[in-house]
Design a protein around this motif. Sequence first.
Motif, PDB file in Angstrom:
ATOM      1  N   TRP A 120       0.831  -1.202   0.000  1.00 44.41           N
ATOM      2  CA  TRP A 120       0.000   0.000   0.000  1.00 44.41           C
ATOM      3  C   TRP A 120       0.872   1.261   0.000  1.00 44.41           C
ATOM      4  O   TRP A 120       0.631   2.194  -0.750  1.00 44.41           O
ATOM      5  CB  TRP A 120      -0.928   0.004   1.219  1.00 44.41           C
ATOM      6  CG  TRP A 120      -1.531   1.334   1.494  1.00 44.41           C
ATOM      7  CD1 TRP A 120      -1.191   2.215   2.471  1.00 44.41           C
ATOM      8  CD2 TRP A 120      -2.579   1.974   0.744  1.00 44.41           C
ATOM      9  NE1 TRP A 120      -1.950   3.342   2.394  1.00 44.41           N
ATOM     10  CE2 TRP A 120      -2.816   3.229   1.339  1.00 44.41           C
ATOM     11  CE3 TRP A 120      -3.326   1.606  -0.365  1.00 44.41           C
ATOM     12  CZ2 TRP A 120      -3.770   4.111   0.860  1.00 44.41           C
ATOM     13  CZ3 TRP A 120      -4.280   2.489  -0.836  1.00 44.41           C
ATOM     14  CH2 TRP A 120      -4.501   3.725  -0.226  1.00 44.41           C
ATOM     15  N   ILE A 130       0.605   4.084  -2.800  1.00 47.82           N
ATOM     16  CA  ILE A 130       0.079   5.423  -2.482  1.00 47.82           C
ATOM     17  C   ILE A 130       1.147   6.486  -2.699  1.00 47.82           C
ATOM     18  O   ILE A 130       0.839   7.599  -3.135  1.00 47.82           O
ATOM     19  CB  ILE A 130      -0.513   5.476  -1.050  1.00 47.82           C
ATOM     20  CG1 ILE A 130      -1.418   6.698  -0.885  1.00 47.82           C
ATOM     21  CG2 ILE A 130       0.542   5.485   0.010  1.00 47.82           C
ATOM     22  CD1 ILE A 130      -2.684   6.646  -1.669  1.00 47.82           C
ATOM     23  N   ARG A 174       0.496   9.576  -5.131  1.00 47.65           N
ATOM     24  CA  ARG A 174       0.592  10.943  -4.614  1.00 47.65           C
ATOM     25  C   ARG A 174       1.665  11.743  -5.352  1.00 47.65           C
ATOM     26  O   ARG A 174       1.485  12.937  -5.608  1.00 47.65           O
ATOM     27  CB  ARG A 174       0.884  10.913  -3.116  1.00 47.65           C
ATOM     28  CG  ARG A 174      -0.340  10.554  -2.308  1.00 47.65           C
ATOM     29  CD  ARG A 174      -0.038  10.403  -0.834  1.00 47.65           C
ATOM     30  NE  ARG A 174      -1.255  10.130  -0.074  1.00 47.65           N
ATOM     31  CZ  ARG A 174      -1.277   9.700   1.179  1.00 47.65           C
ATOM     32  NH1 ARG A 174      -0.142   9.488   1.830  1.00 47.65           N
ATOM     33  NH2 ARG A 174      -2.419   9.481   1.795  1.00 47.65           N
ATOM     34  N   ALA A 217      -6.427   8.259  -1.074  1.00 47.57           N
ATOM     35  CA  ALA A 217      -6.276   7.814   0.313  1.00 47.57           C
ATOM     36  C   ALA A 217      -7.347   6.789   0.666  1.00 47.57           C
ATOM     37  O   ALA A 217      -7.119   5.885   1.477  1.00 47.57           O
ATOM     38  CB  ALA A 217      -6.353   9.002   1.261  1.00 47.57           C
TER      39      ALA A 217
END
Length: 151
Positions: A95, A99, A103, A128
């Motif tokens: 994860w 992420i 981002r 998110a």
Amino acid sequence: MSDLSTQKRLAAAVLNCGVNRVRFDPTRLSDIESAISRAEIRELVGEGVIKAAPVKGISRGRARIRTAKRSYGHKKGYGRRKGKAGARNPSKSQWMQRIRGIRGTLREMRDDGTIDRHTYRRLYRRAAGGQFRSRAHLKTHIEMITKGRVE
């Protein structure tokens, strides 16, 4: 040859090493034999008559070869594994990797003007929440938004 065990012991103490690492110069054995104090041993160490052999290390060569092979998939078969897939590559680290990529992509798009800051913030929150599987999925979503098909 005379017994130099006392000199060897004193030299080990002076050199701060083990007795087995102490080396004597074979041409100066008579001088070493006459040295019976730590001060005399220190003088001989200073002259280079008594030395400490270098510490033997453990070679990392085989480990480097193994790591290189694993980097391209060798030596990673079922017989080598000792943990579940989730233990070898935890879902949290997966994860985090995903992420961070998403981002970073969002940040680049905001900075180069592909998306405005309101869209950036909305997509950031959705990322998110786990809406995007990957950076590619995010990009296709943004393309859909710009074409006016979604939202």
